[in-house]
Design a protein around this motif. Structure first.
Motif, mmCIF file in Angstrom:
data_model
loop_
_atom_site.group_PDB
_atom_site.id
_atom_site.type_symbol
_atom_site.label_atom_id
_atom_site.label_comp_id
_atom_site.label_asym_id
_atom_site.label_seq_id
_atom_site.Cartn_x
_atom_site.Cartn_y
_atom_site.Cartn_z
ATOM 1 N N THR A 144 0.981 -1.492 0.110
ATOM 2 C CA THR A 144 0.545 0.059 0.176
ATOM 3 C C THR A 144 0.777 1.058 0.095
ATOM 4 O OG1 THR A 144 -1.686 -1.178 1.006
ATOM 5 C CG2 THR A 144 -1.579 1.213 1.252
ATOM 6 N N GLY A 145 0.562 2.249 -0.851
ATOM 7 C CA GLY A 145 1.234 3.711 -0.864
ATOM 8 C C GLY A 145 1.633 4.419 -2.061
ATOM 9 N N VAL A 146 1.995 4.722 -2.559
ATOM 10 C CA VAL A 146 2.347 5.953 -4.006
ATOM 11 C C VAL A 146 3.789 5.573 -3.868
ATOM 12 C CG1 VAL A 146 2.661 7.809 -4.899
ATOM 13 C CG2 VAL A 146 1.180 7.647 -3.259
ATOM 14 N N TRP A 147 4.016 5.007 -5.403
ATOM 15 C CA TRP A 147 4.921 4.552 -5.878
ATOM 16 C C TRP A 147 5.482 5.390 -7.364
ATOM 17 C CZ3 TRP A 147 8.053 0.438 -3.672
ATOM 18 C CH2 TRP A 147 7.111 -0.486 -2.169
ATOM 19 N N ASP B 6 1.059 12.286 -1.916
ATOM 20 C CA ASP B 6 -0.087 11.554 -2.337
ATOM 21 C C ASP B 6 0.117 11.472 -4.036
ATOM 22 O OD1 ASP B 6 -0.924 14.399 -3.449
ATOM 23 O OD2 ASP B 6 -1.906 14.656 -1.483
ATOM 24 N N ILE B 7 -0.798 10.927 -4.483
ATOM 25 C CA ILE B 7 0.158 10.664 -6.156
ATOM 26 C C ILE B 7 0.357 12.319 -7.026
ATOM 27 C CG2 ILE B 7 -3.052 10.028 -6.284
ATOM 28 C CD1 ILE B 7 -1.288 8.313 -8.517
ATOM 29 N N ALA B 8 -1.316 12.863 -6.520
ATOM 30 C CA ALA B 8 -1.424 13.910 -7.039
ATOM 31 C C ALA B 8 0.158 14.892 -7.298
ATOM 32 C CB ALA B 8 -2.435 15.036 -6.202
ATOM 33 N N ASP B 9 0.539 14.985 -5.860
ATOM 34 C CA ASP B 9 1.814 16.186 -5.245
ATOM 35 C C ASP B 9 2.873 15.581 -6.076
ATOM 36 O OD1 ASP B 9 -0.181 18.192 -4.026
ATOM 37 O OD2 ASP B 9 0.512 17.130 -2.481
ATOM 38 N N THR B 10 2.629 14.215 -6.193
ATOM 39 C CA THR B 10 4.136 13.216 -6.710
ATOM 40 C C THR B 10 3.716 13.905 -7.865
ATOM 41 O OG1 THR B 10 4.108 12.056 -5.269
ATOM 42 C CG2 THR B 10 5.055 11.013 -7.638
ATOM 43 N N GLY C 92 7.536 6.057 -17.941
ATOM 44 C CA GLY C 92 7.319 5.630 -16.700
ATOM 45 C C GLY C 92 6.527 6.177 -15.765
ATOM 46 N N ALA C 93 5.768 5.927 -14.758
ATOM 47 C CA ALA C 93 4.546 5.979 -14.186
ATOM 48 C C ALA C 93 4.510 6.275 -12.450
ATOM 49 C CB ALA C 93 2.774 5.128 -14.861
ATOM 50 N N VAL C 94 3.338 7.182 -11.626
ATOM 51 C CA VAL C 94 3.476 7.589 -10.694
ATOM 52 C C VAL C 94 1.740 6.046 -10.361
ATOM 53 C CG1 VAL C 94 2.528 8.964 -8.618
ATOM 54 C CG2 VAL C 94 4.330 9.486 -10.046
ATOM 55 N N MET C 95 2.552 5.458 -9.741
ATOM 56 C CA MET C 95 0.885 4.987 -9.350
ATOM 57 C C MET C 95 0.492 4.627 -7.490
ATOM 58 S SD MET C 95 2.936 0.565 -9.801
ATOM 59 C CE MET C 95 2.956 0.899 -10.800
ATOM 60 N N GLU C 96 -0.758 4.516 -7.284
ATOM 61 C CA GLU C 96 -1.313 4.173 -6.375
ATOM 62 C C GLU C 96 -1.575 3.155 -5.911
ATOM 63 O OE1 GLU C 96 -3.667 6.254 -2.777
ATOM 64 O OE2 GLU C 96 -3.289 7.039 -5.032
ATOM 65 N N LEU C 97 -0.967 2.323 -5.157
ATOM 66 C CA LEU C 97 -1.192 0.346 -5.012
ATOM 67 C C LEU C 97 -2.040 0.648 -3.693
ATOM 68 C CD1 LEU C 97 1.322 -1.572 -6.022
ATOM 69 C CD2 LEU C 97 -0.065 -0.643 -7.030
ATOM 70 N N ARG C 98 -3.318 -0.619 -3.163
ATOM 71 C CA ARG C 98 -3.620 -0.229 -1.863
ATOM 72 C C ARG C 98 -3.509 -2.318 -1.927
ATOM 73 N NH1 ARG C 98 -7.650 3.847 -0.923
ATOM 74 N NH2 ARG C 98 -6.554 5.539 -2.213
ATOM 75 N N GLN C 99 -3.555 -2.862 -0.789
ATOM 76 C CA GLN C 99 -3.743 -3.824 -0.568
ATOM 77 C C GLN C 99 -4.728 -4.779 0.264
ATOM 78 O OE1 GLN C 99 0.259 -5.688 0.286
ATOM 79 N NE2 GLN C 99 -0.475 -7.491 1.252
ATOM 80 N N GLU C 100 -5.448 -5.338 0.315
ATOM 81 C CA GLU C 100 -6.036 -5.676 1.390
ATOM 82 C C GLU C 100 -5.988 -7.892 1.461
ATOM 83 O OE1 GLU C 100 -10.043 -4.635 1.035
ATOM 84 O OE2 GLU C 100 -9.159 -3.006 1.075
ATOM 85 N N GLY C 101 -5.356 -7.930 2.969
ATOM 86 C CA GLY C 101 -4.920 -9.277 2.617
ATOM 87 C C GLY C 101 -3.662 -9.460 1.368
ATOM 88 N N ASP C 102 -4.170 -10.537 0.806
ATOM 89 C CA ASP C 102 -3.132 -10.699 -0.415
ATOM 90 C C ASP C 102 -3.478 -10.630 -1.804
ATOM 91 O OD1 ASP C 102 -4.943 -12.521 -0.627
ATOM 92 O OD2 ASP C 102 -3.845 -14.402 -0.963
#
Length: 809
Positions: free
Chosen positions: A18-21, A103-107, A29-39
């Motif tokens: 979870t987080g901004v990468w 956050d993704i917008a500022d990045t 390239g690209a800025v992505m935001e991931l969210r993890q729930e369980g696996d």
């Protein structure tokens, strides 16, 4: 420790995605935001309208991606520190990423501003500058700033980004001021606006068009940049690139500093690298020729930070606002203030090329400019990076009391004077403490009766001065003092470090030499020549190192110092030829090693023990217990007889018997002596011999020649004594006697020869003659073998007596 390692390993296995990468792949390239729930993991990267779905297995994330270009599978593996990942997608293409705190917008970019042609163009150019760093999705985010109405066919996200990049490349070749574009209030009745922009140095023009519309959600008036047809943009770009031979400059070409724009862009970009210790390129953007070479790097970095702070308060310009004409002749003036100016000059280099740099006048006034603008708020806080320790400390001081920043001397602020006093008060007790901690484990406090100076003079005071000076160097780096104070302090500290460090190192070499000598004596291994040579070379290196360090502190060029050493060395060579001969002689002794310390040697007329071997001379302890010093140049030319390296010692003497001795008596004596030499365990069987040598003036002479199995002279004397005593017994047993080389007047009748013993000796010889067993000229092999080492030595009755084994056993 093992528990901690296992805990860290478990944490890495269970790390969350979870987080901004901020990610990159080949040419994009690209800025992505991931969210993890369980696996399960879901994410998106808006620059390309992309989405991701995957499943976590330990540190590995695998799944599918879908965006405007298509779809595929990916595999990511998180690094042990959980701050980055390595991945691949498609047919072996790489995909890497690093976690960001924003956050993704500022990045990606921040807030888009379409309120006027000025704001729209500024947002687009800022995004284009970021996209030039290999982050093409930045242009995807600002696509809403653009009007693609000139294109009838439908465009994918990738198509729009490619067109946006092409438009940015055209605008990037131009030079203009964004504020010169008209504001929205000046275009109240207009729906379109055209801005004519030119290229610096060529006056080639290009027209940008903006179109106004109403926002469907807020109803506010917005301005978008119209994207011309692709063919038109390519034609314009080709014309603008004539200056560069029709080739688009590569991503790092501005590092060559060929124009004011290149210099400003490199200066701003490289500040973060300089702050982290990699400031070589950052320093090249400034003319630091007026700063002393000894402090040029540190002072240049400090003045560069002052200048970057000034630019942040002025407002960092867009790079398109700085001229990029490499043929410009005059300086580019960026900012003028009563206390100084920010300008970039063309400066000719030693190789004949021209490099644009912030002028020496700008660097000289950077500190005063910052003081004048310090209370000015930052133009854009989002673009300002972290500060160095000096500015962090200064900001803390400012928060305590503003008056502490007032100058109280030649450019020195009040808090800096307090810091210098604090340095002295703190460094002295710390240096005493650290010296004690260092001296104890290395046994530097032990006195040496062979040294004139005490340990305090040789080790303690130099260490204290080094620690005080070292703490002072750290303080200077953080205090940011002006050159007028910083340079004298650095010179004093540098000279102190040079002298104290050289003094300490010189005496540490002696300490190490003593330890090595004690170690070699303990294990009975001594290579005095090697030790002396190594110690002398190290001492010489310490002296040269201290001189070169002092030369650097005093800003003396190394070439001059080295040349001076060369000329001085030639003068010394001519004036001290004998010293050099001795030095070469010492090297010859080291290579040949004819003697070692402790060897007993005959050196010409000198007999004694080698006590010391140096680069200049050899010291010999004579039998009279005096010390004879022989220069190496003379020593290597002597006939050296090394008595300690004998594997055995020669016993050679002549025994004179009376002329009354009969031949058989003589034969008997010879036989007994030979038997004695063969039987004696300390005599080598070959070439031991006893021979009738001839007729002397007063005696019948027998020569005894044998080697004793020892190289110790005292032991040799003991063995010789034993043999001589046994010779007396043999002569007495034969019935004859030793001859006396003198005139003897007998007042009594002579006892003459012992007839009984003479008859017995003669009988033995007759018996041997009749049996063909006379041992002349030698004993037969069998007899020699039986006789060998059968005599008791040491003799029976002595303390060390051990009976010999029976030879026939």
């Amino acid at each position: 420790m093992l528990f901690i390692l296992l805990s860290d390993s478990t944490a890495a296995e269970n790390a969350s995605w979870t987080g901004v990468w901020d990610t990159q792949w080949r040419n994009g390239g690209a800025v992505m935001e991931l969210r993890q729930e369980g696996d399960r993991v879901e994410g998106f990267y808006p620059g390309f309208e992309g989405v991701m779905q995957g499943r976590v297995d330990g540190k590995q994330l695998s799944g599918t991606w879908t965006d405007a270009a298509g779809q595929g599978v990916f595999t990511f593996v998180m690094s042990p520190d959980r701050q980055s990942f390595m991945g691949r997608f498609g047919t072996g293409e790489w995909w890497t990423g690093m976690r960001t705190e924003t956050d993704i917008a500022d990045t990606l970019f921040g807030r888009l501003d379409l309120s006027s042609p000025q704001a729209t163009l500024r947002s687009f150019l800022q995004a284009g500058a970021r996209a030039g760093e290999g982050r093409s999705d930045r242009l995807g985010i600002v696509v809403p700033l653009l009007d693609f109405s000139a294109f009838e066919e439908s465009l994918t996200a990738y198509d729009r980004i490619d067109l946006a990049r092409l438009l940015f490349q055209v605008i990037d070749r131009l030079t203009f001021r964004v504020w010169e574009l008209q504001r929205d209030e000046d275009l109240a009745d207009e729906v379109e606006y055209a801005a004519n922009l030119t290229q610096a140095g060529t006056n080639l023009a290009y027209t940008l068009r903006f179109r106004a519309s109403s926002d469907s959600d807020s109803g506010e008036r917005t301005w978008r940049l119209v994207v011309p047809p692709e063919a038109e943009m390519r034609a314009a770009l080709e014309e603008l690139l004539v200056r560069h031979d029709g080739v688009l400059p590569h991503a790092r070409e501005h590092h060559a500093l060929q124009s004011p724009r290149d210099t400003m862009r490199t200066f701003v970009e490289q500040w973060d690298n300089a702050r982290n210790g990699n400031g070589e390129l950052f320093l090249k953007t400034m003319d630091l020729s007026q700063i002393a070479e000894a402090v040029r790097q540190e002072e240049g970095a400090l003045l560069g930070e002052y200048l970057i702070e000034v630019l942040h308060r002025i407002g960092l310009p867009l790079r398109q606002e700085i001229p990029d004409d490499p043929n410009r002749r005059g300086p580019y003036v960026h900012f003028v203030h009563p206390v100084g100016v920010v300008e970039i000059h063309p400066i000719e280099q030693e190789d004949g090329s021209t490099r644009w740099q912030f002028s020496a006048e700008t660097m000289a006034s950077a500190r005063q400019l910052f003081m004048a603008l310090e209370d000015m708020p930052l133009a854009d806080t989002s673009r300002r990076g972290a500060s160095t320790p000096f500015f962090e400390i200064r900001n803390q001081v400012r928060s305590v009391h503003r008056d502490l920043l007032n100058e109280a001397g030649p450019g020195v602020e009040l808090w800096q004077w307090f810091a210098l006093i604090l340095w002295l008060l703190v460094s002295i007790p710390i240096s005493w403490l650290l010296t004690g901690m260092v001296a104890k484990p290395f046994q530097l406090d032990e006195s040496d009766e062979n040294r004139v100076l005490s340990p305090k003079v040789r080790f303690f005071w130099p260490l204290r001065l080094i620690f005080i000076a070292g703490i002072g160097m750290l303080a200077l780096k953080m205090l940011g003092l002006p050159q007028s104070v910083d340079i004298p302090l650095r010179v004093v500290i540098g000279v102190t470090l040079s002298i104290a460090g050289g003094w300490l190192a010189y005496h540490l070499v002696d300490k190490i030499s003593d330890v090595l000598e004690a170690h070699s004596q303990r294990y009975r291994y001594r290579d005095e020549i090697l030790r002396s040579l190594a110690i002398s070379i190290v001492k010489l290196a310490v002296i040269i190192g201290a001189v070169l360090f002092l030369a650097e502190i005093l800003s003396l060029p190394y070439q001059g110092v080295i040349a001076g050493l060369g000329i001085g060395g030639l003068a010394v060579a001519l004036a001290a030829r004998s010293t050099l001969e001795n030095l070469i002689g010492g090297l010859t002794l080291f290579a040949d090693k004819p003697v070692e310390v402790g060897d007993l040697c005959q050196l010409g007329e000198h007999l004694g023990v080698i006590e010391g071997i140096g680069l200049r001379s050899v010291k010999v302890r004579s039998l009279a217990r005096t010390v004879v010093t022989i220069p190496n140049a003379e020593f290597v030319n002597l006939n050296i007889e090394n008595l300690s390296r004998r594997d055995r010692m020669l016993l050679r003497t002549t025994v004179g018997l009376r002329y009354e001795t009969s031949p058989d008596q003589l034969r008997w004596v010879l036989t007994e002596i030979r038997q004695l030499l063969l039987q004696h365990p300390m005599v080598t069987p070959e070439p031991a011999r006893a021979r009738f040598l001839g007729f002397g003036d007063h005696s019948v002479d027998i020569e005894i020649f044998a080697y004793i199995k020892t190289n110790d002279f005292n032991e040799f004397l003991g063995v010789q004594e034993d043999i001589f005593l046994r010779l007396i017994e043999i002569v007495e047993e034969s019935g004859t006697g030793f001859a006396f080389p003198s005139m003897v007047n007998y007042l009594a009748s002579d006892g003459g020869v012992d007839d009984e013993r003479a008859e017995r000796a003669e009988a033995i010889m007759r018996e041997l003659r009749e049996g063909n067993e006379l041992p002349f000229p030698n004993f037969d092999v069998q007899t020699r073998k039986k006789m060998r080492d059968t005599l008791d030595y040491p003799p029976e009755g002595s303390v060390d007596f051990e009976p010999q084994n029976d030879a026939s056993a």
